[in-house]
Design a protein around this motif. Structure first.
Motif, short mmCIF file in Angstrom:
data_model
loop_
_atom_site.label_atom_id
_atom_site.label_comp_id
_atom_site.label_asym_id
_atom_site.label_seq_id
_atom_site.Cartn_x
_atom_site.Cartn_y
_atom_site.Cartn_z
N SER A 29 -5.72 4.48 -6.76
CA SER A 29 -5.83 5.29 -5.55
C SER A 29 -5.65 4.38 -4.34
N ILE A 30 -5.58 4.97 -3.17
CA ILE A 30 -5.44 4.15 -1.96
C ILE A 30 -6.67 3.25 -1.80
N GLU A 31 -7.87 3.81 -2.01
CA GLU A 31 -9.09 2.99 -1.88
C GLU A 31 -9.11 1.87 -2.91
N GLU A 32 -8.68 2.19 -4.12
CA GLU A 32 -8.62 1.15 -5.16
C GLU A 32 -7.62 0.06 -4.80
N ARG A 91 -5.60 -9.62 -5.07
CA ARG A 91 -4.17 -9.91 -4.94
C ARG A 91 -3.96 -11.13 -4.02
N ILE A 92 -4.63 -11.11 -2.88
CA ILE A 92 -4.51 -12.23 -1.93
C ILE A 92 -4.96 -13.53 -2.61
N ILE A 137 0.87 -1.18 0.00
CA ILE A 137 0.00 0.00 0.00
C ILE A 137 0.90 1.23 0.00
N THR A 138 0.35 2.34 -0.43
CA THR A 138 1.13 3.58 -0.49
C THR A 138 0.44 4.62 0.37
N ALA A 139 1.21 5.27 1.22
CA ALA A 139 0.60 6.22 2.16
C ALA A 139 0.12 7.49 1.46
N SER A 140 0.74 7.81 0.33
CA SER A 140 0.36 9.03 -0.38
C SER A 140 -0.54 8.70 -1.56
N GLU A 141 -1.69 9.35 -1.59
CA GLU A 141 -2.68 9.14 -2.64
C GLU A 141 -2.08 9.45 -4.03
N THR A 142 -1.44 10.60 -4.15
CA THR A 142 -0.90 11.02 -5.45
C THR A 142 0.19 10.06 -5.91
N PHE A 143 1.08 9.72 -4.99
CA PHE A 143 2.17 8.80 -5.32
C PHE A 143 1.59 7.45 -5.75
N SER A 144 0.58 7.00 -5.02
CA SER A 144 -0.06 5.73 -5.33
C SER A 144 -0.57 5.72 -6.77
N LYS A 145 -1.26 6.78 -7.14
CA LYS A 145 -1.82 6.86 -8.50
C LYS A 145 -0.71 6.89 -9.54
N LYS A 146 0.33 7.67 -9.27
CA LYS A 146 1.41 7.79 -10.26
C LYS A 146 2.18 6.49 -10.40
N ASN A 147 2.42 5.82 -9.27
CA ASN A 147 3.29 4.65 -9.29
C ASN A 147 2.54 3.37 -9.65
N THR A 148 1.26 3.28 -9.22
CA THR A 148 0.54 2.01 -9.41
C THR A 148 -0.74 2.18 -10.22
N ASN A 149 -1.06 3.44 -10.55
CA ASN A 149 -2.29 3.70 -11.29
C ASN A 149 -3.56 3.41 -10.47
#
Lengths: 318, 318
Positions: free
Chosen positions: B118-121, B129-130, B104-116
């Motif tokens: 959002s945190i909720e997604e 994944r599990i 998981i990524t603590a930053s919403e913006t970083f999450s979107k940029k790095n994994t495409n």
């Protein structure tokens, strides 16, 4: 202990860095570097060395450098000198309010290689040194211990031995009615780690609670900023550092090894920890780039490349 | 808390370093680097990424790298993968015992940029994944939090928010009867300082005393080794690092910024503090030089240039 509110940083790059730098740095560039550092509002800047050009040819232009740099009103400008001749040369420039430093070296071998004197001879010479400083009205402010944590020739230093050397030095100065207020701990060749830093500083704080301890740290093995962190946590309020991590010691044993801890990395950590330094960090980063340009090589500091967290915070919240 | 007796280090240079390195590194050189690192007896080596060559062209040779490196008996070889396809590719090589990581990524913006996502997604995708990891019999060992201390897009992270994200992740895994034993704290773009490190680690140790905390530190602003020191002092026994300080993050905001903390500097500090790592540091320093030769550039680690204190001790006492 808790962090201090303010830390005073002495920039030693123009002296310690320029002394060991392999590239030839023109006098006008040395002056330019000093003026740029002054613009960053660094409280103390060590400008040059008044030593024999026979031994340190890179400092042969000390008079020209001293004549050329611009004095800023709130900055203290310092220089290195080893004897009466050096004091006279420094005083003749009219640019410095000299501080008197008494130096001892914890390692016998290092002492001989660096100063041509054994530890005992250093103590014997100390009276003469004090006398000379008195003759020239130079106030004796600092007792400096070089290789306080160890050296490449003799390995680790027992902190009790260091305490003992400091005690003996203070006995000498007491004979002259002089009490230097600062003890400078020099990790001259990068031998300290966070635990040995804590141990030695604690011993000194315990024995001399009224003395001001100054840390002169090198980053030879990558622990410099960690050592500075520990020192900050113990309430240390004065540090030596060099812009871009310039500097080093010819007796470190390893050519190309890292030099002093980098001023911008130290300042950045202080600011992140809520400790003020009075230094304009953004400007200092620009100066690092300028010095890289002058020297034609990359410098080893990190924040100059990574950017300050504050600069990202401002962009993030705007 | 006191220092651990042993620290387990995961070398991420072959994956995280090679991914961002500007120089083209031939497959045979990647294999050579992995084999050299194995000879240093690093307990865990992250070898490559099985990701789409469209997005990460530098990892297009993952299969060849996997086929080429030599497995040493006491070393765990890991790799990165993002989906079922990646798992299949990694398993097909027969070289890896895969560990399941939930990120998981603590930053919403970083999450979107790095994994495409959002945190909720990310949370929504976590079940899938599990399920995928279960389908391929990959044990889920680790919950990884990226940008756990802050990021260049959103600034500082509130540690309570991070604790909250970890809690929610564990709730998800609990639904599947799974308890990952590791929490990996990623300071992905070098945002931590010693105080924030101590604060977040203390919160986690307090809330999940039975979890193993793994530190993934970057040295973007020169505080990486100081942060590692604080973590060691808090009893942390597992660290990611990269030989020579290779690596970095494309979203760090600053081109040319320092990468992960350097393995040799971390190992050297551990050994100086009396913490064993099982790693042959002298050999690792030789490997750093070899990698500098392969990449045609200087690496930023310090001890590879300054030499280990132990090497000087041996010369000093002999």
């Amino acid at each position: 202990m808790s962090f201090p509110k303010y830390v005073k940083i002495r920039e030693v790059g123009p002296r310690e860095g320029m002394q060991i730098e392999e590239t030839h740095v023109a006098t006008e560039n040395k002056i330019r570097i000093i003026d740029l550092l002054s613009e960053c509002n660094i409280p103390i800047i060590e400008v040059t060395s008044f030593v024999s050009p026979k031994w340190v040819p890179k400092m042969a232009d000390a008079e020209q450098v001293a004549a050329g740099f611009k004095k800023f009103p709130n900055i203290k400008y310092e220089c290195l000198y080893l004897n009466a001749k050096g004091i006279e040369r420094a005083q003749a420039t009219g640019k410095f309010d000299l501080d008197g430093v008494l130096s001892i070296t914890a390692s016998e071998t290092f002492s001989k290689k660096n100063t041509n004197l054994s530890i005992e001879e250093t103590f014997n010479e100390m009276e003469k040194r004090i006398q000379t400083l008195n003759d020239y009205n130079v106030p004796i402010t600092t007792l400096a211990v070089m290789t306080a944590f160890g050296c490449t020739y003799e390995g680790d230093k027992n902190p009790k031995q260091v305490v003992n050397l400091i005690s003996r030095s203070f006995e000498k100065t007491n004979e002259f009615g002089i009490q230097p207020s600062n003890i400078l701990l020099g990790d001259t060749v990068g031998w300290a780690n966070p635990v040995t830093t804590e141990k030695l500083v604690a011993l000194l704080q315990d024995k001399w609670p009224d003395k001001n301890i100054v840390m002169h740290l090198h980053d030879t093995r990558g622990m410099g900023i960690a050592n500075a962190y520990v020192a900050l946590k113990m309430g240390i309020t004065q540090f030596d550092s060099s812009v871009g991590g310039l500097g080093g010691c010819p007796f470190s044993g390893a050519k190309g090894a890292a030099g002093n801890i980098a001023t911008e990395d130290l300042v950045h950590m202080c600011h992140e920890l809520g400790i003020s330094t009075g230094i304009d960090l953004d400007k200092l980063i620009d100066v690092t780039r300028e010095i890289e340009h002058i020297l034609g090589r990359d410098l080893s500091s990190k924040v100059a490349k990574g950017g300050t967290l504050d600069s990202y915070r401002q962009r993030a919240t705007s």
